[in-house]
Design a protein around this motif. Structure first.
Motif, short mmCIF file in Angstrom:
data_model
loop_
_atom_site.label_atom_id
_atom_site.label_comp_id
_atom_site.label_asym_id
_atom_site.label_seq_id
_atom_site.Cartn_x
_atom_site.Cartn_y
_atom_site.Cartn_z
N TRP A 121 0.80 -1.23 0.00
CA TRP A 121 0.00 0.00 0.00
C TRP A 121 0.83 1.27 0.00
O TRP A 121 0.31 2.34 -0.35
CB TRP A 121 -0.90 0.03 1.24
N ALA A 122 2.06 1.20 0.41
CA ALA A 122 2.99 2.35 0.44
C ALA A 122 2.62 3.38 1.51
O ALA A 122 3.49 4.01 2.07
CB ALA A 122 3.05 3.05 -0.92
N THR A 123 1.35 3.55 1.80
CA THR A 123 0.94 4.62 2.70
C THR A 123 0.71 4.07 4.10
O THR A 123 -0.19 3.27 4.34
CB THR A 123 -0.32 5.30 2.18
N ASP A 124 1.50 4.55 5.01
CA ASP A 124 1.51 4.07 6.38
C ASP A 124 0.20 4.36 7.11
O ASP A 124 -0.25 3.57 7.94
CB ASP A 124 2.68 4.74 7.12
N ALA A 125 -0.43 5.48 6.78
CA ALA A 125 -1.68 5.84 7.46
C ALA A 125 -2.72 4.74 7.30
O ALA A 125 -3.54 4.51 8.20
CB ALA A 125 -2.21 7.15 6.90
N MET A 126 -2.68 4.04 6.17
CA MET A 126 -3.70 3.01 5.93
C MET A 126 -3.46 1.77 6.78
O MET A 126 -4.41 1.02 7.05
CB MET A 126 -3.75 2.65 4.44
N VAL A 127 -2.23 1.54 7.21
CA VAL A 127 -1.97 0.43 8.12
C VAL A 127 -2.69 0.70 9.44
O VAL A 127 -3.37 -0.17 10.01
CB VAL A 127 -0.46 0.23 8.35
N GLY A 128 -2.55 1.93 9.92
CA GLY A 128 -3.25 2.31 11.15
C GLY A 128 -4.76 2.25 10.97
O GLY A 128 -5.48 1.80 11.87
N ASN A 129 -5.26 2.67 9.81
CA ASN A 129 -6.70 2.63 9.58
C ASN A 129 -7.22 1.20 9.49
O ASN A 129 -8.33 0.91 9.95
CB ASN A 129 -7.05 3.41 8.31
N PHE A 130 -6.43 0.30 8.89
CA PHE A 130 -6.82 -1.11 8.86
C PHE A 130 -6.99 -1.63 10.28
O PHE A 130 -7.99 -2.29 10.61
CB PHE A 130 -5.77 -1.93 8.11
N PHE A 131 -6.03 -1.33 11.15
CA PHE A 131 -6.09 -1.83 12.52
C PHE A 131 -7.28 -1.21 13.26
O PHE A 131 -7.96 -1.89 14.03
CB PHE A 131 -4.79 -1.53 13.26
N ARG A 132 -7.56 0.06 12.99
CA ARG A 132 -8.68 0.72 13.66
C ARG A 132 -10.03 0.14 13.21
O ARG A 132 -11.03 0.25 13.93
CB ARG A 132 -8.65 2.22 13.38
N VAL A 133 -10.06 -0.48 12.03
CA VAL A 133 -11.29 -1.11 11.55
C VAL A 133 -11.46 -2.49 12.15
O VAL A 133 -12.52 -2.83 12.69
CB VAL A 133 -11.28 -1.20 10.01
N VAL A 134 -10.39 -3.35 12.07
CA VAL A 134 -10.58 -4.76 12.44
C VAL A 134 -10.49 -4.99 13.95
O VAL A 134 -11.13 -5.91 14.47
CB VAL A 134 -9.57 -5.67 11.70
N CYS A 135 -9.70 -4.20 14.66
CA CYS A 135 -9.53 -4.43 16.10
C CYS A 135 -10.86 -4.35 16.86
O CYS A 135 -11.19 -5.27 17.62
CB CYS A 135 -8.50 -3.46 16.67
N PRO A 136 -11.66 -3.29 16.67
CA PRO A 136 -12.95 -3.26 17.39
C PRO A 136 -13.88 -4.40 16.99
O PRO A 136 -14.66 -4.89 17.82
CB PRO A 136 -13.54 -1.89 17.00
N PHE A 137 -13.83 -4.82 15.72
CA PHE A 137 -14.69 -5.91 15.26
C PHE A 137 -14.28 -7.23 15.92
O PHE A 137 -15.12 -8.03 16.35
CB PHE A 137 -14.61 -6.01 13.74
#
Length: 862
Positions: free
Chosen positions: A122-138
């Motif tokens: 993905w190249a963009t680090d912000a999206m790694v954090g956003n991925f975790f913010r999506v799946v962790c609560p689920f």
């Protein structure tokens, strides 16, 4: 201070290591555990005991395999390995993980590869954090336990902070030779006096370092090691840092490699667009784009097309366009900002519901409303403030630029919103209006027409993040009004030639005074000037009166006083301004001027024919050169949007604001028209006024709107006709010709039938008929968004003028009429349906002869 909650014994989970359980007071159901390591072997050595313990407890264990590193788990008998492709992008990957978690339900345990591996895709680090913010609560919601690893030195502080805020457990692992230390950073809902101290491993136990001297020495050692590492920059920033270095040092080999890397993560995934970008966007160009980009990720199809096209002109025809192409002043909001907005507002569960088959259309309205009320992450909001500082108080245009938009075969023309901002008032007001405009464009991705368009073209399951193209509006201040001198849409192939002497390869233009909104949309109650570039003064009208009647009378502009996009009569604009170059755009209607003066009105009366521009300037030659150069560069016909800035001599400078591959139906091969066709077998015939190249279609069903009935309906009933018509079209898969009075897709029911394009997307041929009942006249508006939809969907178009000597129109000869469902309903009687599966109508057209005929091949009664 942590709040201790009473726990049941079943809430506890072992790490598999007694010593580690003692340090953390065990794990809890719902825990996401993030291990920050410098060596994945240190993650692996903690994973294996955890798996063994979970297997002994009878847990269902899934290993999510997505990294390029060696597997964390190799053939463990209790583990199911699921491999997931990361290269499809953030949305594709996140959606796949979400569905897997949903599928395996409550209580499953997960072990994941290193999150840092996602940077490679993905190249963009912000999206790694956003991925975790999506799946962790689920995962937490479904009572799972999930383990993750990451390399902290590969991520930005912002991403590390967001992961820390979201997870329940975070542990740092430090190794010095054989000396291993763990340092719990976070352990939600548990506490002890020594829990968050570094712990040294000794014989399977983890003893806290309670001596401050030892702790200080450990910290000094870690800081010494960090001096030899790169600073905390994410992959994206490091990539552009390296690109700047290569350009500064003129490292040609490095520049070529970095150009390719940047193109892949910022410009496009479309192979054809990438090929164009390799030829026309240098690494220096890409660095300039980066300097104007808010956030990270792709700039989208519309922005890419505009930038590539400008460079084609400057590189391939620089002698002409260095002086006559105005510089652009554009900024971009990257696709990652769109995803960050969704995640920040907790909208991912709604996105997943909408992406399902059942929810695709049903969930969209609620999601659209949620987007309209969402808030922006602080880091994005601060960038938007700086962007507004750059534009000052010039009006700006916020335009959609989605990932798939303006590509080869998928223009998305008019599907997403564009919003003009007057950009006046105090900074706080301007920022609020700017944010509202961005929300509006984001929310337009959930418009029904856009969703149906995507589904119709098989794109509904493909990633479609929204980037934004933000442009200074080209124009001049005229007192309270702001507008360009003229604007238009140009196409390099004129597939709507209305005379057999016209060369389709010469192209055509749809031109208006003022903002280009009237050039790209079908104008209600008004007309743009349509010109074939090889015969620009030849109009499809029979008299000067028709030429004036079917011309532009209204001007779109920005009203600075009212603070909005508005439409004003040309006469009113001219009354309140003195410096509009009207003499270069219009002609005086002498007869109308004389009549006005007779009743005491001041003249002159101007008619926007654009003949002075065509005959007295280089407009046509420059536009032809522009289209030819772009078609050669694209190696494909093109469709452009532009504005004009006229100098004192009336010579135009162009501002190219959009370029995309032109959708063309193409020729179907040679078509033979029937000779000596008996008149009683002809349904309609016309010379010119059709679009779709050579046409050879069999029609099994005709749906016709009866103008005599339709003309007597109320406005509400006409909308009912449009709704019912969509239902009738979808009732059958038969090849269908749709025929009706005036303009299809109009928003003014007095001018035609106000269907949405999604209602008629499955038909083969669309016919607009000039009817005497009312003022329902076809609009020859090729180049508009509506016609782009027709072409992309392979729908041929015909305009029929029954009063013309070159036209035959005999709808009463249609066979196979089906009685209406309810003969007493005016709505049903207005929609006349004809079925002829055994004896289908034939529609044939020859673009060279400019003749089209719809006829019965035989007489069913014979």
């Amino acid at each position: 201070m942590s709040h201790q909650l009473p726990l049941q014994a079943t809430d506890r989970v072992s790490t598999g290591l007694t010593g580690l359980d003692e340090v953390l007071d065990g794990l809890r159901i719902g825990d996401n555990v993030v291990w920050r390591v410098s060596d994945l072997d240190d993650y692996r050595r903690f994973v294996i005991p955890f798996l063994d313990s979970a297997a002994d407890a009878g847990r269902h264990i899934i290993y999510l395999r997505f990294g390029e590193h060696p597997p964390i788990i190799d053939q463990h008998p209790a583990v199911r390995t699921i491999t997931i492709d990361t290269l499809g992008g953030f949305e594709s990957f996140t959606s796949r993980v979400w569905r897997l978690i949903e599928q395996h339900g409550r209580g499953a345990f997960y072990v994941c590869d290193s999150l840092s591996e996602l940077l490679n895709a993905w190249a963009t680090d912000a999206m790694v954090g956003n991925f975790f913010r999506v799946v962790c609560p689920f995962l937490f919601e479904l009572d799972t336990v999930a383990w993750f690893a990451l390399h902290p030195d590969r991520h930005s502080r912002m991403t590390l902070d967001r992961i820390r805020q979201t997870t329940q457990v975070m542990i740092d692992v430090h190794r010095h030779g054989e000396d291993v230390q763990i340092h719990p950073i976070k352990a939600w809902r548990r506490q002890s006096p020594t829990m968050f101290l570094p712990h040294r491993e000794q014989d399977g136990r983890f003893r806290p370092i309670t001596d401050s001297s030892d702790a200080t020495r450990l910290q000094a050692t870690l800081e010494s090691e960090r001096l030899h590492r790169q600073p905390l920059l994410d992959y994206w920033d490091r990539l552009f840092q390296e690109a700047s270095r290569a350009v500064f040092e003129q490292d040609q080999a490095g520049m070529e490699d970095l150009q390719e890397q940047v193109l892949q993560v910022m410009i496009s995934r479309d192979p054809q667009i990438l090929d164009l970008a390799r030829r026309y966007l240098s690494l220096e160009d890409l660095l300039t784009i980066r300097s104007r980009l808010v956030g990270s990720g792709y700039i989208g199809g519309k922005a890419s097309g505009m930038l590539i096209a400008r460079n084609i002109l400057l590189n391939d025809a620089g002698d002409l366009w260095q002086a006559n192409l105005e510089p652009h002043d554009s900024s971009y909001l990257g696709t990652d900002a769109y995803y960050a907005f969704l995640v920040h507002n907790g909208l991912w569960p709604a996105i997943m519901r909408q992406r399902s088959e059942v929810g695709y259309l049903n969930e969209a309205p609620a999601l659209r409303q949620a987007i309209l009320t969402g808030q922006f992450p602080a880091e994005i909001r601060s960038e938007l403030e700086r962007l507004l500082d750059h534009y000052g108080q010039y009006p700006i245009l916020v335009r959609s630029s989605s990932l798939q938009e303006d590509g080869f075969g998928n223009a998305f023309a008019g599907k997403y919103d564009s919003v003009f901002l007057i950009n006046q008032g105090p900074p706080e007001q301007r920022l609020a209006e700017f944010e509202n405009a961005i929300r509006q464009v984001y929310a337009s991705s959930m418009n029904e027409d856009a969703l149906v368009y995507r589904k119709h073209r098989g794109l509904d399951q493909r990633e479609e993040p929204m980037a934004l193209l933000i442009q200074r509006v080209n124009g001049r201040f005229h007192g309270r009004y702001y507008l360009p001198d003229a604007a238009g849409v140009g196409v390099s192939r004129n597939t709507f030639a209305w005379d057999r002497t016209m060369d389709p390869k010469a192209g055509m233009v749809r031109l208006v005074m003022g903002l280009g909104t009237r050039a790209v949309d079908r104008i209600e109650g008004d007309h743009a000037a349509v010109m074939a570039l090889d015969q620009p003064t030849r109009q499809p009208f029979r008299s000067p009166d028709e030429c004036y009647r079917f011309s532009q009378h209204l001007v779109d502009l920005l009203d600075l006083q009212e603070g909005r996009l508005d439409t004003r009569p040309l006469s009113q604009v001219l009354e309140t301004t003195t410096d509009i170059p009207i003499a270069q755009l219009a002609e005086v209607d002498r007869a109308a001027t004389a009549r006005a003066e007779e009743i005491g009105l001041q003249g002159p009366i101007w008619r926007l024919t654009f003949r002075p521009l065509v005959q007295g300037s280089s407009f046509i030659t420059r536009l032809s050169a522009l289209l030819n150069t772009l078609e050669a560069g694209y190696q494909h016909p093109v469709d452009v949007e532009f504005t004009l800035h006229l100098n004192e001599q009336g010579e135009p400078a162009f501002n190219l604001v959009q370029c995309r591959p032109l959708a063309t139906i193409g020729n179907s091969g040679p078509v033979s028209l029937p000779q000596h066709l008996p008149r009683n077998r002809q349904i309609f015939c016309t010379e010119g006024h059709f679009m779709g190249g050579n046409i050879n279609q069999s029609i099994e069903r005709v749906i016709r709107i009866d103008a005599s009935v339709y003309a007597n309906l109320t406005t509400s009933q006409r909308y009912d006709v449009a709704r019912r018509l969509g239902e009738r079209i979808r009732e059958s898969g038969a090849s269908t010709l749709l025929m009706g009075p005036g303009r299809w897709g109009t928003s003014s029911p007095e001018l035609g039938v106000p269907v949405r394009f999604s209602d008629i997307a499955g038909i083969r041929i669309l016919v607009e008929v000039s009817e005497n009942a009312g003022d329902m006249v076809p609009d020859l508006s090729y180049g508009s968004h509506f016609f782009q939809d027709l072409v992309e969907s392979g729908i041929a178009y015909v305009a029929v003028f029954p009063e013309s000597e070159e036209c035959v129109y005999q709808p009463d000869h249609l066979p196979g009429e089906v009685p209406p469902d309810n003969p007493d309903s005016e709505i049903e009687r207005a929609i006349r349906v004809y079925h002829m599966p055994q004896w289908p109508l034939q529609v044939r057209a020859d673009i060279e002869q400019q003749r089209l005929v719809c006829y019965r091949p035989v007489d069913p009664g014979q």
